[in-house]
Motif scaffolding. Structure first.
Motif: not given
Length: 188
Positions: A159-188
């Motif tokens: 189902g849906d996932l809501e993260v109300d804090g910070r999310l750290f991805l230490d590997g690749n991220a991919s999406s087959t649909a829309n990827f929405e960011v509300s706020g600041y996103a930065s590549p490392s």
């Protein structure tokens, strides 16, 4: 047969070795019957203190005086425990235990709400769904990425996932649909 001198009574035997010795080559050697709606109960006692109850219509087996209790379903039958007229716990002959279900598919299956103050799993965690898979999951879907989600460290969320804090991805991220960011996103 009453054996004079010993005080032993035998039914179906000519040489009783106990105070009451019953022998029958059929399955049913003895029957206790009562018209009491509470059922029939046989008590085993020592010095007037009851230690074990065997019965029908009441408790199947119970012990007292801090002795261990053993409750065994012989052959390949299931062991079923209940309260009132409802079966609440099922121990399948293969070892699976069901609470709220008579057909558990895993070692422990709880149908309904369950809680634990601490939950430690060895292997994968399955939340929802009936069949076990190699990866952990929340929900009932199975992965479309079996090459990537294949071990207990992998997680599928149906189902849906809501993260109300910070999310750290230490590997690749991919999406087959829309990827929405509300706020600041930065590549490392």
């Amino acid at each position: 047969v009453l054996t004079p001198g010993s005080g032993n009574v035998g039914i179906g035997t000519t040489g009783p070795g106990y105070s009451l010795d019953i022998f029958n080559s059929a399955n049913n050697a003895m029957r206790l019957n009562t018209s009491n709606t509470a059922g029939t109960r046989l008590e085993i006692a020592r010095s007037g203190t009851t230690y074990t109850y065997f019965g029908a219509g009441g408790s199947i087996l119970g012990t007292g005086n801090n002795d261990d209790t053993a409750l065994i379903a012989w052959t390949s039958r299931d062991l079923r425990l209940g309260a009132g007229a409802a079966e609440t716990v099922t121990l399948k002959s293969g070892g699976n235990v069901g609470i709220g279900t008579t057909a558990p598919l895993t070692k422990l299956e709880v149908q309904g709400t369950a809680s634990a103050s601490n939950l430690l799993t060895i292997g994968s965690l399955q939340v929802a769904g009936g069949a076990s898979v190699a990866y952990s999951r929340f929900g009932t879907n199975t992965t479309g990425y079996s090459g990537s989600l294949s071990s207990t460290n992998d997680l599928l969320i149906s189902g849906d996932l809501e993260v109300d804090g910070r999310l750290f991805l230490d590997g690749n991220a991919s999406s087959t649909a829309n990827f929405e960011v509300s706020g600041y996103a930065s590549p490392s």
